[in-house]
Design a protein around this motif. Structure first.
Motif, PDB file in Angstrom:
ATOM      1  N   GLN A  59      49.916  39.381  51.109  1.00  7.29           N
ATOM      2  CA  GLN A  59      48.390  39.862  51.394  1.00  7.29           C
ATOM      3  C   GLN A  59      48.390  41.025  52.024  1.00  7.29           C
ATOM      4  OE1 GLN A  59      45.874  37.022  53.067  1.00  7.29           O
ATOM      5  NE2 GLN A  59      46.239  35.340  51.281  1.00  7.29           N
ATOM      6  N   ALA A  60      47.439  42.297  51.370  1.00  6.68           N
ATOM      7  CA  ALA A  60      47.264  43.514  52.344  1.00  6.68           C
ATOM      8  C   ALA A  60      45.780  43.649  52.511  1.00  6.68           C
ATOM      9  CB  ALA A  60      47.761  44.591  51.507  1.00  6.68           C
ATOM     10  N   TYR A  61      45.316  43.512  53.814  1.00  7.32           N
ATOM     11  CA  TYR A  61      43.772  43.794  53.859  1.00  7.32           C
ATOM     12  C   TYR A  61      43.628  44.984  54.755  1.00  7.32           C
ATOM     13  CZ  TYR A  61      39.423  43.070  56.249  1.00  7.32           C
ATOM     14  OH  TYR A  61      38.008  43.287  56.816  1.00  7.32           O
ATOM     15  N   ILE A  62      42.900  45.933  53.899  1.00  9.32           N
ATOM     16  CA  ILE A  62      42.582  47.414  53.684  1.00  9.32           C
ATOM     17  C   ILE A  62      41.130  47.501  54.281  1.00  9.32           C
ATOM     18  CG2 ILE A  62      42.901  49.713  53.039  1.00  9.32           C
ATOM     19  CD1 ILE A  62      45.022  48.426  51.143  1.00  9.32           C
ATOM     20  N   GLU A  63      40.471  47.928  55.341  1.00  6.43           N
ATOM     21  CA  GLU A  63      39.244  48.081  55.502  1.00  6.43           C
ATOM     22  C   GLU A  63      38.908  49.601  55.988  1.00  6.43           C
ATOM     23  OE1 GLU A  63      36.647  46.657  59.275  1.00  6.43           O
ATOM     24  OE2 GLU A  63      37.352  44.987  58.264  1.00  6.43           O
ATOM     25  N   ILE A  64      38.107  49.911  55.172  1.00  3.62           N
ATOM     26  CA  ILE A  64      38.111  51.589  55.428  1.00  3.62           C
ATOM     27  C   ILE A  64      36.763  51.964  54.848  1.00  3.62           C
ATOM     28  CG2 ILE A  64      38.853  51.972  52.969  1.00  3.62           C
ATOM     29  CD1 ILE A  64      40.535  54.165  54.226  1.00  3.62           C
ATOM     30  N   PRO A  65      36.331  52.963  55.558  1.00  2.00           N
ATOM     31  CA  PRO A  65      34.797  53.533  55.211  1.00  2.00           C
ATOM     32  C   PRO A  65      34.766  53.977  53.870  1.00  2.00           C
ATOM     33  CG  PRO A  65      35.218  54.560  57.155  1.00  2.00           C
ATOM     34  CD  PRO A  65      36.627  53.717  56.544  1.00  2.00           C
ATOM     35  N   ASN A 155      47.062  32.075  36.993  1.00  4.67           N
ATOM     36  CA  ASN A 155      48.514  32.117  37.413  1.00  4.67           C
ATOM     37  C   ASN A 155      48.555  33.483  37.991  1.00  4.67           C
ATOM     38  OD1 ASN A 155      51.153  31.737  37.961  1.00  4.67           O
ATOM     39  ND2 ASN A 155      51.818  31.561  35.950  1.00  4.67           N
ATOM     40  N   VAL A 156      48.123  33.961  39.153  1.00  3.51           N
ATOM     41  CA  VAL A 156      47.869  35.181  39.715  1.00  3.51           C
ATOM     42  C   VAL A 156      49.283  35.896  39.971  1.00  3.51           C
ATOM     43  CG1 VAL A 156      46.798  36.543  41.224  1.00  3.51           C
ATOM     44  CG2 VAL A 156      45.723  34.616  40.329  1.00  3.51           C
ATOM     45  N   SER A 157      49.527  36.760  39.401  1.00  4.08           N
ATOM     46  CA  SER A 157      50.623  37.971  39.950  1.00  4.08           C
ATOM     47  C   SER A 157      50.145  38.849  41.102  1.00  4.08           C
ATOM     48  CB  SER A 157      51.515  38.447  38.956  1.00  4.08           C
ATOM     49  OG  SER A 157      50.622  39.256  38.195  1.00  4.08           O
ATOM     50  N   ALA A 158      48.807  39.338  40.640  1.00  5.76           N
ATOM     51  CA  ALA A 158      48.158  40.239  41.553  1.00  5.76           C
ATOM     52  C   ALA A 158      46.743  40.224  41.658  1.00  5.76           C
ATOM     53  CB  ALA A 158      48.827  41.756  41.478  1.00  5.76           C
ATOM     54  N   CYS A 159      46.121  40.392  42.720  1.00  8.76           N
ATOM     55  CA  CYS A 159      44.606  40.515  42.546  1.00  8.76           C
ATOM     56  C   CYS A 159      44.015  41.642  43.582  1.00  8.76           C
ATOM     57  CB  CYS A 159      44.204  38.964  43.324  1.00  8.76           C
ATOM     58  SG  CYS A 159      42.377  39.004  43.352  1.00  8.76           S
ATOM     59  N   ILE A 160      43.243  42.227  42.924  1.00  4.57           N
ATOM     60  CA  ILE A 160      42.559  43.218  43.676  1.00  4.57           C
ATOM     61  C   ILE A 160      40.999  42.946  43.872  1.00  4.57           C
ATOM     62  CG2 ILE A 160      41.963  45.921  43.754  1.00  4.57           C
ATOM     63  CD1 ILE A 160      44.790  45.255  43.259  1.00  4.57           C
ATOM     64  N   PHE A 161      40.867  42.580  45.276  1.00  2.11           N
ATOM     65  CA  PHE A 161      39.727  41.954  45.801  1.00  2.11           C
ATOM     66  C   PHE A 161      38.702  42.962  46.195  1.00  2.11           C
ATOM     67  CE2 PHE A 161      38.272  37.297  46.580  1.00  2.11           C
ATOM     68  CZ  PHE A 161      37.016  37.464  46.599  1.00  2.11           C
ATOM     69  N   ASP A 162      37.769  43.333  45.776  1.00  2.00           N
ATOM     70  CA  ASP A 162      36.912  44.675  46.034  1.00  2.00           C
ATOM     71  C   ASP A 162      35.942  44.274  46.767  1.00  2.00           C
ATOM     72  OD1 ASP A 162      36.576  47.265  46.238  1.00  2.00           O
ATOM     73  OD2 ASP A 162      35.367  47.332  44.539  1.00  2.00           O
ATOM     74  N   GLU A 163      35.545  44.859  48.026  1.00  2.00           N
ATOM     75  CA  GLU A 163      34.207  44.758  48.789  1.00  2.00           C
ATOM     76  C   GLU A 163      34.249  43.207  49.335  1.00  2.00           C
ATOM     77  OE1 GLU A 163      33.254  46.931  50.227  1.00  2.00           O
ATOM     78  OE2 GLU A 163      33.199  48.890  49.044  1.00  2.00           O
ATOM     79  N   LEU A 164      35.355  42.671  49.910  1.00  2.00           N
ATOM     80  CA  LEU A 164      35.164  41.270  50.520  1.00  2.00           C
ATOM     81  C   LEU A 164      33.866  40.910  51.075  1.00  2.00           C
ATOM     82  CD1 LEU A 164      36.874  38.674  50.600  1.00  2.00           C
ATOM     83  CD2 LEU A 164      37.864  39.596  52.670  1.00  2.00           C
ATOM     84  N   ARG A 184      54.575  32.374  40.801  1.00  2.00           N
ATOM     85  CA  ARG A 184      55.089  33.586  40.716  1.00  2.00           C
ATOM     86  C   ARG A 184      56.106  33.950  42.154  1.00  2.00           C
ATOM     87  NH1 ARG A 184      53.890  35.693  35.733  1.00  2.00           N
ATOM     88  NH2 ARG A 184      51.651  35.488  35.324  1.00  2.00           N
ATOM     89  N   LYS A 185      57.078  34.817  41.639  1.00  2.00           N
ATOM     90  CA  LYS A 185      58.155  34.964  42.679  1.00  2.00           C
ATOM     91  C   LYS A 185      57.618  35.832  43.927  1.00  2.00           C
ATOM     92  CE  LYS A 185      61.145  38.578  41.663  1.00  2.00           C
ATOM     93  NZ  LYS A 185      62.272  39.139  41.184  1.00  2.00           N
ATOM     94  N   GLN A 186      56.660  36.960  43.731  1.00  2.94           N
ATOM     95  CA  GLN A 186      56.223  37.687  44.830  1.00  2.94           C
ATOM     96  C   GLN A 186      54.601  38.043  44.217  1.00  2.94           C
ATOM     97  OE1 GLN A 186      58.767  41.320  45.296  1.00  2.94           O
ATOM     98  NE2 GLN A 186      58.932  41.597  43.308  1.00  2.94           N
ATOM     99  N   PRO A 187      53.933  37.117  44.442  1.00  2.00           N
ATOM    100  CA  PRO A 187      52.248  37.351  44.313  1.00  2.00           C
ATOM    101  C   PRO A 187      51.875  38.416  45.351  1.00  2.00           C
ATOM    102  CG  PRO A 187      52.533  35.469  45.048  1.00  2.00           C
ATOM    103  CD  PRO A 187      53.745  35.659  44.681  1.00  2.00           C
TER     104      PRO A 187
END
Length: 518
Positions: A59-65, A155-164, A184-187
């Motif tokens: 998981q990568a959480y990127i909070e930015i203006p 069966n998620v391999s990647a999810c781009i979650f916009d404006e949480l 998945r091996k490395q979701p």
């Protein structure tokens, strides 16, 4: 944790083969800025000590203006996970609070693909369903709706979650993150968001986790936190702090644009909140006291009701429960460049409860009644028949073109007014209907293009008003946060809306210029 330079470089090189999609950067190579390079290198180059073939972070959480290149980065990461992650039949998803928001990142990715001959040969784009198919591996990239019930079994391999921060609850977050990538091996889940306003939300929960990890209070080896912004105690007016919060400042946005937004933020508390949240990524309160009363008072020049007789005007009607304050406000559009919008407000309370209200609420209802700024109706409830007849008499004095009304509790009164020959317009109390006239009212107050005569009851209502701001910057008066009466403010906003929308027939000087929103 180990670092694999080759893994990081593979993703960096892929992204920098893509091209920008917007404005002056359109068609130019997507050369990552230093902060973007750092994130991509860390997320894709950091590997597990026990198995260097697998990424460390899930998981990568990127909070930015805003205006920092967040959507472009999200689109590039989605395409990387679709085509460049060695995952057969990968499932890459974009999701947000609604499908339109989720589609923003997807649409950027589409433009990137169309500018790449190599990707165009290998990717099929299906615009109607917002879906991409990468033929060599049978992988898909899909925009999801916000309906939680349909997301089980992915069966998620990647999810781009916009404006949480726009998520109304944690349901979609839980469905997308709990077990959906176990096969998945490395979701990888990437959360891209600006700061929010709700400190009970799922975004605040994840934000706090990110801050706790960054400051050493917590540890999660699978979670990668990035927070660009100012903390509660930092000076939001210090220009040097703007650079701290905006790592793309000078690249995707100029300092002059931020300065312009800052000067606007000095005018009203609501604009200050928007600047601090969207430009500096500070978590601020969603509702703030709205009207700067010194500027309101500057618009308090005398209003002569007699000289307005026969003039075109528009009314806003806010009916209370039968025991509460009831209001109609007339707004007269200007007939010359020098003339302001002119306001005539009228208020009623039940006569028998007046003394009780003065003692209980500590509000000067009795004084206002004696000064004829507040009228009473007989009995312990508001007499709608009396008010209806009063409005009929107003219609004989003034050319009331339309009466806008809040649908709540208004059915019988509206029917009666229509029988009397008035044109009535139902007026929604949500952001869509309320935001344009709310912003326009603030503008004409700041520019001294309003004359309200210093009416004390209307002033009290304006001083009570709080505004709520949504993620798109729309505003409306927040009755829940406004603990005292705001009926006159709401009625004024509704009347102003009808005046604005009928300016051609009313001869307003603002007809040709269009609306200016602050």
């Amino acid at each position: 944790m180990a670092f694999d330079e080759q893994k990081a470089r593979r993703v960096l090189d892929f992204i920098e083969c893509l091209k920008h999609t917007k404005g002056e950067f359109h068609g130019k190579p997507f050369l990552l800025l230093p902060w973007q390079q750092q994130i991509v290198s860390d997320v894709f180059g950091t590997v597990r000590d026990e198995n260097p073939e697998i990424r460390q972070f899930t998981q990568a959480y990127i909070e930015i203006p805003k205006k920092q290149g967040k959507s472009e980065l999200g689109a590039a990461l989605a395409l990387n996970m679709l085509t460049n992650d060695d995952e057969w039949r990968a499932e890459v998803y974009s999701c947000a609070s609604d499908r339109q928001q989720a589609g923003i990142v997807f649409d950027v990715a589409v433009d990137m693909v169309k500018q790449s001959p190599a990707l165009m040969k290998r990717i099929r784009i299906i615009p109607s369903t917002k879906r991409m198919i990468y033929d060599p591996t049978g992988s898909i990239y899909q925009v999801l709706s916000s309906e939680v019930a349909t997301k089980h079994g992915l069966n998620v391999s990647a999810c781009i979650f916009d404006e949480l921060h726009t998520q109304p609850n944690r349901a979609l977050y839980d469905v997308m993150t709990q077990g959906s990538g176990d096969a998945r091996k490395q979701p990888l889940w990437v959360f891209l968001t600006t700061a929010g306003t709700d400190r009970t939300s799922i975004c605040w929960e994840v934000h706090q986790k990110a801050v706790d990890i960054l400051e050493g209070r917590k540890r999660d080896p699978r979670f990668y936190p990035v927070v660009f912004g100012l903390s509660d105690g930092e000076d939001w007016q210090e220009e040097q702090n703007w650079y701290k919060a905006n790592p793309s400042l000078g690249h995707t946005i100029t300092i002059d644009k931020v300065r312009d937004a800052y000067h606007k933020a000095l005018e009203t508390p609501a604009d200050e909140n928007m600047f601090r949240q969207l430009r500096l990524n500070q978590w601020v309160k969603q509702s703030v006291r709205w009207m700067p009363m010194d500027r309101w008072d500057e618009c308090g020049g005398a209003v002569d009701a007699q000289t307005l007789e026969g003039r075109v005007c528009y009314a806003g009607l806010d009916l209370s429960s039968t025991s509460d304050l009831t209001t109609i406000v007339l707004v007269f559009p200007p007939e010359s460049e020098e003339e302001p919008y002119t306001v005539l407000p009228f208020f009623w309370l039940p006569e028998d409860t007046l003394s009780l209200r003065v003692r209980r609420d500590h509000v000067m209802y009795d004084v206002w009644t004696a000064q004829q700024y507040l009228m009473t109706t007989e009995g312990n409830v508001v007499h709608y028949g009396f008010i209806e007849q009063f409005i009929v008499r107003l219609g004989e004095r003034y050319n009331i073109k339309e009466i806008a009304y809040d649908r709540w509790n208004a059915t019988m009164m509206v029917q009666t007014l229509e029988d009397d020959g008035f044109t009535t317009i139902p007026f929604g109390q949500g952001f869509r209907d309320m935001s344009p006239p709310t912003k326009e009212l603030m503008r004409i107050v700041l520019e001294h293009k309003l004359a309200h005569g210093g009416h004390p009851v209307l002033r009290w209502n304006m001083d009570n008003a709080f505004v709520r701001t949504d993620p798109a910057g729309n505003q409306k008066i927040d009755k829940e946060k406004s603990t005292e009466k705001v009926d006159g403010a709401v009625a004024l906003v509704m009347a102003l809306d009808r005046a604005m929308k009928n300016q051609g027939s009313g001869g307003s000087v603002y007809d040709g210029r269009g609306l200016l929103f602050i």
